[in-house]
Design a protein around this motif. Structure first.
Motif, PDB file in Angstrom:
ATOM      1  N   GLU A 111      50.555  32.729  72.168  1.00 38.88           N
ATOM      2  CA  GLU A 111      51.794  32.827  72.923  1.00 38.88           C
ATOM      3  C   GLU A 111      53.031  32.759  72.036  1.00 38.88           C
ATOM      4  O   GLU A 111      54.087  33.305  72.399  1.00 38.88           O
ATOM      5  CB  GLU A 111      51.855  31.694  73.957  1.00 38.88           C
ATOM      6  N   LYS A 112      52.922  32.102  70.884  1.00 41.26           N
ATOM      7  CA  LYS A 112      54.133  31.781  70.126  1.00 41.26           C
ATOM      8  C   LYS A 112      54.231  32.425  68.746  1.00 41.26           C
ATOM      9  O   LYS A 112      55.307  32.434  68.149  1.00 41.26           O
ATOM     10  CB  LYS A 112      54.230  30.249  69.964  1.00 41.26           C
ATOM     11  N   THR A 162      54.853  34.683  65.612  1.00 44.00           N
ATOM     12  CA  THR A 162      55.840  35.745  65.404  1.00 44.00           C
ATOM     13  C   THR A 162      55.200  36.936  64.703  1.00 44.00           C
ATOM     14  O   THR A 162      54.115  36.841  64.121  1.00 44.00           O
ATOM     15  CB  THR A 162      57.006  35.241  64.553  1.00 44.00           C
ATOM     16  N   SER A 171      52.428  28.064  63.529  1.00 48.21           N
ATOM     17  CA  SER A 171      53.046  28.956  64.512  1.00 48.21           C
ATOM     18  C   SER A 171      53.261  28.255  65.851  1.00 48.21           C
ATOM     19  O   SER A 171      54.040  28.726  66.683  1.00 48.21           O
ATOM     20  CB  SER A 171      52.177  30.205  64.719  1.00 48.21           C
ATOM     21  N   ASN A 205      54.883  25.648  66.182  1.00 51.64           N
ATOM     22  CA  ASN A 205      56.291  25.250  66.109  1.00 51.64           C
ATOM     23  C   ASN A 205      56.576  24.033  66.984  1.00 51.64           C
ATOM     24  O   ASN A 205      57.514  24.003  67.787  1.00 51.64           O
ATOM     25  CB  ASN A 205      57.196  26.423  66.523  1.00 51.64           C
ATOM     26  N   ASN A 206      55.717  23.017  66.795  1.00 48.58           N
ATOM     27  CA  ASN A 206      55.810  21.798  67.601  1.00 48.58           C
ATOM     28  C   ASN A 206      55.922  20.598  66.659  1.00 48.58           C
ATOM     29  O   ASN A 206      55.010  20.346  65.874  1.00 48.58           O
ATOM     30  CB  ASN A 206      54.551  21.674  68.480  1.00 48.58           C
TER      31      ASN A 206
END
Length: 233
Positions: A121-122, A124, A160, A162-163
């Motif tokens: 989902e995240k 890039t 990826s 990004n947490n």
């Protein structure tokens, strides 16, 4: 139990045990609250006396803790628990399980399966490009020497997400990758390329279920290979 300067107590380690038990004893200083993140550990000589172990055994244990970023060793400043260890309990748990390969494999699988689903989902386009490059590097590797490219593939997927909470788990995750990688006696480059390509294609298609399925197949395959080695040791 041995007490040092009335402040720190450690369980004496039996002489026929492994460095893993030294790791356990040192980590217990944190868990018991005797020392806190940022505190300085006793000197090597003091730890040797307290634990009843040889210098090579102690140093192997300290090296493991340093690799897991539980401690920091400085030539003149001594050894300290890392300041941020309290915000990264995954490293502590990994340190306590460092000799338990099956548990490490399961922990890695649990974490990476969640990460790859989020990546679908995240992730890039730039990260997908770099992911493709790692696959090409593995495919073109000489003498099956592709460990770093393999690790980079998994690192890109993990980052990826990004947490900021998960980021504290990524370095320990990569340490488990290194530990598992060292146990593999026979590499299969073409098999790795196929697994990674399947995962990559699922991420390109933004399909969390397919990404999860292919990552599970990949890690399950690696798990079975490693457990076979583990049983034969």
């Amino acid at each position: 139990m041995v007490e040092l300067k009335g402040s720190v107590e450690l369980e004496t380690v039996k002489r026929n045990t492994l460095p893993k038990q030294v790791v356990d004893s040192i980590v217990q200083l944190l868990i018991s609250g005797q020392l806190k993140p940022g505190d300085k550990l006793p000197s090597e000589m003091e730890l040797i006396d307290m634990l009843g172990v040889s210098r090579p055994v102690l140093r192997e244990a300290l090296s493991s803790l340093e690799a897991l970023e539980v401690i920091t060793r400085k030539t003149r400043g001594g050894t300290h628990f890392n300041n941020k260890i309290g915000s990264n309990p995954f490293s502590v748990m990994l340190a306590l399980s460092i000799g338990n390969l099956p548990a490490i494999i399961e922990a890695r699988m649990a974490l990476e399966l969640g990460l790859v689903a989020m990546a679908a989902e995240k992730i890039t386009n730039e990260e997908l490009k770099r992911l493709r490059e790692t696959i090409d590097e593995i495919a073109g590797s000489v003498d099956n020497n592709y460990g770093e490219s393999d690790k980079e593939f998994h690192r890109i997927i993990a980052l990826s997400a990004n947490n900021p909470i998960i980021e504290g788990m990524i370095d320990p995750l990569l340490i488990t990758h290194d530990k598992m990688d060292r146990q593999i006696r026979e590499r299969e480059r073409d098999v790795t390329v196929q697994f990674h390509t399947d995962i990559y294609n699922a991420l390109v298609n933004r399909d969390p279920q397919e990404a999860f399925t292919h990552m599970y197949r990949h890690l399950s395959y690696v798990r079975n290979k490693l457990l076979q080695v583990y049983k034969n040791e």
